[in-house]
Write an enzyme that holds these catalytic residues in place. Structure first.
Site, mmCIF file in Angstrom:
data_model
loop_
_atom_site.group_PDB
_atom_site.id
_atom_site.type_symbol
_atom_site.label_atom_id
_atom_site.label_comp_id
_atom_site.label_asym_id
_atom_site.label_seq_id
_atom_site.Cartn_x
_atom_site.Cartn_y
_atom_site.Cartn_z
ATOM 1 N N LYS A 235 -11.109 -5.381 9.654
ATOM 2 C CA LYS A 235 -9.902 -5.082 10.434
ATOM 3 C C LYS A 235 -9.820 -5.966 11.688
ATOM 4 C CE LYS A 235 -7.743 -2.041 8.016
ATOM 5 N NZ LYS A 235 -6.402 -2.335 7.517
ATOM 6 N N SER B 211 -7.465 0.125 12.887
ATOM 7 C CA SER B 211 -8.101 1.434 12.869
ATOM 8 C C SER B 211 -8.853 1.608 14.186
ATOM 9 C CB SER B 211 -9.098 1.460 11.709
ATOM 10 O OG SER B 211 -10.089 2.427 11.929
ATOM 11 N N SER B 212 -9.062 2.877 14.591
ATOM 12 C CA SER B 212 -9.802 3.088 15.840
ATOM 13 C C SER B 212 -11.280 2.723 15.697
ATOM 14 C CB SER B 212 -9.650 4.537 16.311
ATOM 15 O OG SER B 212 -10.101 5.420 15.311
ATOM 16 N N CYS B 213 -11.766 2.528 14.462
ATOM 17 C CA CYS B 213 -13.182 2.187 14.306
ATOM 18 C C CYS B 213 -13.486 0.728 14.667
ATOM 19 C CB CYS B 213 -13.689 2.516 12.907
ATOM 20 S SG CYS B 213 -13.018 1.436 11.662
ATOM 21 N N GLY C 55 0.820 -1.219 0.000
ATOM 22 C CA GLY C 55 0.000 0.000 0.000
ATOM 23 C C GLY C 55 0.847 1.259 0.000
ATOM 24 N N HIS C 56 1.990 1.231 -0.718
ATOM 25 C CA HIS C 56 2.940 2.342 -0.633
ATOM 26 C C HIS C 56 2.457 3.629 -1.294
ATOM 27 C CE1 HIS C 56 3.641 1.017 -4.704
ATOM 28 N NE2 HIS C 56 4.331 2.107 -4.926
#
Ligand code: GDP
Length: 310
Positions: free
Chosen positions: A141, A108-110, A11-12
């Site tokens: 995630k 992710s925080s979600c 994913g660069h």
């Protein structure tokens, strides 16, 4: 990570992956591999296995994902769930097959419950219902985190998982339909200033609170974790403070130099009321962010202006 270690950044081209590559180069790493979407389709298991048998990376930063803001998540649930599951499953399995020394998965925080106690501790994972507007992405995630833990438990695969808060920075997505709030507001305020519009429309009530971390700070933290963190438990990466969306809009308005008014479109969703991460675990390890929100917004706005010009 020694400077000649083989490192693959998945994913660069994205906000996070590009920041990781910049950070690694600044640290003197000289054996960084990347592949564009055209070269390798990460949803294709055979292609991913082939790539890993060629590269045999010692370290993998897994920053490839289908990402987007509140409306995109809600509109494309099949892609947010399905593509993310495919990409991460392929990469974790392939990295394990070629005996990657250390693997870093980005969450992710979600992933945390909608009404988790604030600031959100790592151990609140899976203790309550998710925020519906991004549950598809969150479920993918969470599956990635569990894959890392399962591969560590069953095969001794050295995988760690970091949970960043809301991110922003150069290379972000500024498309108003699919972006997150910070780049969307930078663009909206910039356009309103240039076109001398009398108001800027901000979605929702303006009351939700969000924490924002610059992608360069995240990349710095991830390199730190590669060297200093070794546990199946997830670890939060954030700045430890948050602002309301209304405050964010005021700040962006002042950075851009817009003097019109701000109106709130309450027909758009607010999403989760607050998601401030508890970053004490990371702080105790000795890492803290360096870029203030205002300085980060200023430099991101500069990047945006240069990109729009070119
Ligand atoms: P979230 O953190 O997953 O909810 O994702 P976003 O960054 O997309 O949205 C954060 C908050 O900003 C939500 O309450 C949105 O309603 C609000 N917001 C205000 N204006 C905008 C906008 O123009 N775009 C986006 N994406 N969100 C906005």
């Amino acid at each position: 990570m020694n400077q000649h270690a083989r490192i693959y950044v998945a994913g660069h081209r994205g906000l996070v992956g590009s920041a990781i590559c910049r950070k690694l180069r600044s640290l003197g790493h000289d054996n960084i591999s990347t592949r564009s979407r055209g070269e390798v389709d990460l949803r294709d298991q055979a292609a991913v296995n082939q790539l890993f048998s060629e590269l045999k990376p010692d370290y993998v930063f897994m920053a490839a994902a289908k990402v987007g803001g509140i409306l995109a998540n809600d509109k494309y649930p099949a892609e947010f769930l399905g593509e993310n599951l495919q990409i991460q499953t392929n990469i974790i399995e392939a990295a394990h097959r070629v005996d990657t020394k250390k693997f870093l998965f980005l969450g992710s925080s979600c992933i945390y419950p909608k009404f988790a106690e604030q600031p959100i501790r790592e151990d609140s994972l899976l203790t309550g219902a998710l925020e519906p507007t991004n549950e598809w992405y969150a479920i993918a995630k969470i599956a990635g985190i569990k894959m890392c833990q399962a591969y560590r438990k069953q095969f001794g695969f050295n995988a760690i998982s970091a949970m960043p808060t809301n991110l922003y920075g150069p290379g972000d997505n500024f498309d108003l339909h699919s972006s997150h709030v910070l780049p969307a507001l930078l663009r909206k305020f910039h356009t309103a200033k240039v076109e001398e519009q009398s108001e800027v429309v901000v979605w929702g009530s303006g009351k939700p609170r969000r924490e924002f971390l610059h992608a360069d700070d995240l990349a710095d933290a991830l390199c730190f974790l590669m060297d200093h963190y070794d546990s199946p438990e997830i670890i939060n990466v954030g700045v430890g403070s948050d602002v309301t969306i209304a405050q964010l809009a005021e700040l962006i308005g002042s950075v851009v130099g817009y003097s019109g008014s701000i109106v709130f479109d309450q027909t758009k969703p607010d999403g989760t009321p607050r998601k401030l991460l508890d970053v004490s675990k990371l702080t105790q390890l000795g890492w803290k962010p360096k870029i203030s929100l205002e300085a980060g917004i200023r430099s991101t706005y500069q990047w945006y202006l240069e990109t729009v010009k070119s």
